[in-house]
Structure formats: structure tokens, C-alpha cells
Design an enzyme around this catalytic site. Sequence first.
Site, PDB file in Angstrom:
ATOM      1  N   HIS A  48      -1.092   2.219  -8.835  1.00  0.00           N
ATOM      2  CA  HIS A  48       0.178   2.879  -8.950  1.00  0.00           C
ATOM      3  C   HIS A  48       0.772   3.195 -10.419  1.00  0.00           C
ATOM      4  O   HIS A  48       1.742   3.849 -10.429  1.00  0.00           O
ATOM      5  CB  HIS A  48       1.332   1.586  -8.671  1.00  0.00           C
ATOM      6  CG  HIS A  48       0.938   1.019  -7.291  1.00  0.00           C
ATOM      7  ND1 HIS A  48       1.095   1.865  -5.998  1.00  0.00           N
ATOM      8  CD2 HIS A  48       0.736   0.001  -6.661  1.00  0.00           C
ATOM      9  CE1 HIS A  48       0.883   1.274  -5.125  1.00  0.00           C
ATOM     10  NE2 HIS A  48       0.608   0.040  -5.277  1.00  0.00           N
ATOM     11  N   ARG A  73      -7.179  -2.209 -13.142  1.00  0.00           N
ATOM     12  CA  ARG A  73      -6.707  -2.240 -11.658  1.00  0.00           C
ATOM     13  C   ARG A  73      -7.274  -1.127 -11.129  1.00  0.00           C
ATOM     14  O   ARG A  73      -6.752   0.195 -11.439  1.00  0.00           O
ATOM     15  CB  ARG A  73      -5.308  -2.489 -11.428  1.00  0.00           C
ATOM     16  CG  ARG A  73      -5.364  -2.423  -9.892  1.00  0.00           C
ATOM     17  CD  ARG A  73      -4.023  -3.064  -9.235  1.00  0.00           C
ATOM     18  NE  ARG A  73      -2.824  -2.356  -9.362  1.00  0.00           N
ATOM     19  CZ  ARG A  73      -1.936  -2.602  -8.868  1.00  0.00           C
ATOM     20  NH1 ARG A  73      -1.592  -3.752  -8.109  1.00  0.00           N
ATOM     21  NH2 ARG A  73      -0.753  -1.868  -9.184  1.00  0.00           N
ATOM     22  N   GLU A 149      -2.483 -10.195  -1.455  1.00  0.00           N
ATOM     23  CA  GLU A 149      -1.058  -9.486  -1.469  1.00  0.00           C
ATOM     24  C   GLU A 149      -0.656  -9.192  -0.070  1.00  0.00           C
ATOM     25  O   GLU A 149       0.214  -8.472   0.223  1.00  0.00           O
ATOM     26  CB  GLU A 149      -1.118  -8.313  -2.278  1.00  0.00           C
ATOM     27  CG  GLU A 149      -2.282  -7.308  -2.066  1.00  0.00           C
ATOM     28  CD  GLU A 149      -2.257  -6.429  -3.217  1.00  0.00           C
ATOM     29  OE1 GLU A 149      -1.089  -6.041  -3.851  1.00  0.00           O
ATOM     30  OE2 GLU A 149      -3.126  -5.695  -3.393  1.00  0.00           O
ATOM     31  N   ASP A 175       3.637  -7.046  -2.986  1.00  0.00           N
ATOM     32  CA  ASP A 175       3.258  -6.630  -1.385  1.00  0.00           C
ATOM     33  C   ASP A 175       3.086  -7.982  -0.907  1.00  0.00           C
ATOM     34  O   ASP A 175       3.356  -7.656   0.438  1.00  0.00           O
ATOM     35  CB  ASP A 175       1.568  -6.056  -1.934  1.00  0.00           C
ATOM     36  CG  ASP A 175       1.734  -4.520  -1.825  1.00  0.00           C
ATOM     37  OD1 ASP A 175       2.365  -3.881  -0.926  1.00  0.00           O
ATOM     38  OD2 ASP A 175       1.323  -4.121  -2.971  1.00  0.00           O
TER      39      ASP A 175
END
Length: 264
Positions: A48, A73, A149, A175
Site C-alpha cells: 500500500h 511487506r 487480517e 483489514d
Amino acid sequence: MPNVLAELHGRLGRGETILNGWLHLPGGVSAEVMGHAGYDALTIDLQHGLIGEGGLVPTLQAMAATPAAPFVRVPGLHAPDLMRVLDAGAVGVICPMIDTPGQAAALVQACRYPPQGTRSFGPTRARLVHGDTYAARADAHTVVFAMIETAVALANLDAILDTPGLSGVYVGPGDLSLSLTGHATLDFRGGDVEEAVARIARATRQRGLIPGIFTQGGDLARAAMALGYRFVTAGSDFALLAGAARGVLGDLRAGTPTPSTSLY
């Protein structure tokens, strides 16, 4: 970055809490600022964040001038991506949306060399920064987190945690809360989300694994540590910058500073 693999592994083995910073901003300077601020580890967010693949190595290089251990990540469960970030020098990976034990096993396989896994040999920058013995130490020292998540992942938590070679799990409260309640929030305190977050920490620690979580810092980070989380993200460069700017402007305009509500 001498011995950073062994140092991180030793600290986690002693049960110490690792305070992690999150990197969304490109350019490398925020990585230097966050690293010199004293974070134990920094995670480059390729899912993200705004750091494209071409920014991965420059950001890792910026981090190398600081004491912070480099994590990444990845965008998703894609073996070439996992191998690439490890070959570039990351000491740990966080993989999003791991819902099943089969996905957790595939994650571990991609991050471990044969015969434990299927990671292809080619530690280009990793050997440069971690030393010629990197390949012999990588399987034991590389941290592999599966993100929990979703409600599906929560239902499969025990089986995911029993995956051989998994270092631990990392909670994405945004999430997870969205999946459980239909509303995304990083504040996991209260209701079904708090119960789930506490259960994840408890089950992970019972197996001697590492529970990790994303927070905005401050009160949420302390709440996570009180639940037993040992790899705690305490703020992102994006949110910290935004919050500081709002605070200064609120003070100068004689209003009440507006706290950050960013999910990042």
C-alpha cells in the site's frame, strides 16, 4: 549492517519487544529519519505504500546507514517477489492476506532454501551486506510473518500457526476489523476485534512464535504490548508527518490539534 541478522534473531530469541516503523514514502530520506530516530526495525510497504519496486534497493541502502533492521511487506503471496526482497537484503518479510495453512506453507517454502523450502539461490545484495556466510544462516535467521487480517484467517489461525518454519504472524487491524465488523479501524480496543487480537497474541506465544501488529503508535502500541505482541509497528512515516503538521497548524491557529485518523 554487520551482524544485523544475528542481532535481530538474538533479541527475538530473548523475548525482547521490537519496535518497528512503517515506510510509505519514496525517496529514502524518511527511512534515514526513522532509522536514526531509534526504531529497532523498519518495514518497506510494497503493498500500500508509494515506494515502487525501483525504490526498494535505494530505500534499503538508506536504511543501511541506520541501526534499524530492514523488513519488507510484499504486495502478496508471490514467490518471485519474496525471493527478490530477501536477495536484496531484507532480514524479514511480511506477507498480506494469508488465509489458509496451504498459503502459509507456500510463504515459508518461498523464503527457505532447499531442502526446507524452494527459495532459489542468488543472494546478490544480501551476501554483500550480511556477509559471505549469509546463505548458511538465512533459514535460521530470516523472519517470516504471515498476516492475519480476515475472518477466514482467524478461523484457520491454529493451523496457520502450526506451519513448520513460520516465524510468527502479523495482525493488520484495519483489514481484520473490516472483515469482522464491516468497518475498518486501527483501534482494536473493544468488542470482537479486541477479542480476536488478544486471541491471536495468546495462541502465537503459546507456540513460541512471534506475534506482530500494526499500530499508529502511542496508546495503541502500548495496548498491543500489554497483550503480548513482540513485533510492534508504532507509526508510519506518512501518518507521523501528517499528524505533526496538523498539530503545529492547530496550535498556531489556536484550535485544538486534530489527531491523526489515517489508517497508515
